[in-house]
Design a protein around this motif. Sequence first.
Motif, PDB file in Angstrom:
ATOM      1  N   GLU A 136       0.817  -1.216   0.000  1.00  0.00           N
ATOM      2  CA  GLU A 136       0.000   0.000   0.000  1.00  0.00           C
ATOM      3  C   GLU A 136       0.849   1.265   0.000  1.00  0.00           C
ATOM      4  O   GLU A 136       0.408   2.323   0.440  1.00  0.00           O
ATOM      5  CB  GLU A 136      -0.953   0.005   1.192  1.00  0.00           C
ATOM      6  N   HIS A 151       0.214   5.634   5.424  1.00  0.00           N
ATOM      7  CA  HIS A 151       1.141   4.592   5.858  1.00  0.00           C
ATOM      8  C   HIS A 151       2.585   5.015   6.075  1.00  0.00           C
ATOM      9  O   HIS A 151       3.396   4.223   6.517  1.00  0.00           O
ATOM     10  CB  HIS A 151       1.050   3.407   4.887  1.00  0.00           C
ATOM     11  N   ASP A 199       1.531  -0.487   9.006  1.00  0.00           N
ATOM     12  CA  ASP A 199       0.479  -1.326   8.422  1.00  0.00           C
ATOM     13  C   ASP A 199       0.973  -2.379   7.433  1.00  0.00           C
ATOM     14  O   ASP A 199       1.045  -2.131   6.227  1.00  0.00           O
ATOM     15  CB  ASP A 199      -0.605  -0.455   7.764  1.00  0.00           C
TER      16      ASP A 199
END
Length: 253
Positions: free
Chosen positions: A167, A174, A185
Amino acid sequence: MSSVSVKVNSLSSKPYIDILCYPSSDRKVATQRVEELLQLGVSEVIFEGKTKIGRLGLLGKGCVSLAVKAKMNNKILALKIRRTDANRPSMHREAGLHRIANQVDVGPKLHNVSDNFILLDLVIEDGIVDWIRNLKGLGSTARLRNVIQEVLSQAYKLDQAGLDHGELSNLTKHVFVGDKVTIIDFETASQNRRVSNVTSCVQNIFIGGPQASKVRRFLRLKNVEPIIDSIKKYKAERSVKIFESLLLDLKLI
Ligand SMILES: Nc1ncnc2c1ncn2[C@@H]1O[C@H](COP(=O)(O)OP(=O)(O)O)[C@@H](O)[C@H]1O
Ligand SMILES: [Mg+2]
């Protein structure tokens, strides 16, 4: 800022149950989760933060978890609570991938895990996109250079470890910047994909992300084509030498 400290035993009653079992409020699930938290050594949860559910503050909300502050052994940590509608049966897979990141000094330190919870070091910094947006004044370029270099060096460590974060194409949620840079994460991370941590970060920071033109202006990078070429070279060979020439092309060193 409003802050509410709640003993773990009280989390199964309203309004706290709405967070413990989000998005449901199932008493049976709550009782079992309270027990699980006590076994993890969590004594209190502190509802504080920008994200709100009802009137309670949270650190943040994702698709799989909610994050709140929690006290364990008198230390304030971040507690990720698995959502009852999560498409994951437990937090163990995420914890395993998070540990791999921790082994190469990436990610907040993982303290403990159970079926429905993960305890991590607390990150209270700004998201990188806001950090870049707010960047101004003397020494800005040097600070920007240091921060991007650090993001890319952590991304490179993940690439080398064979762990794809998954991501980093959207950095906002993040990658956090304060005294240090922290990537969070590992829920969508994988060891079975071609790694694209460095390339996703470069693409986002320099080309596609909301602050890309500011970054290029500060670092005096006129065109995106040479950046795209450097990304391609790195994709073809993820060696230290090519990584360093990428940093050079991006005017980071
Ligand atoms: N260690 C942490 N310290 C502080 N805030 C955190 C921490 N971990 C997560 N958060 C906050 O909670 C949000 C959701 O967490 P995240 O790990 O992205 O959950 P999900 O796995 O559901 O995507 C993040 O965007 C961030 O704002
Ligand atoms: Mg997330």
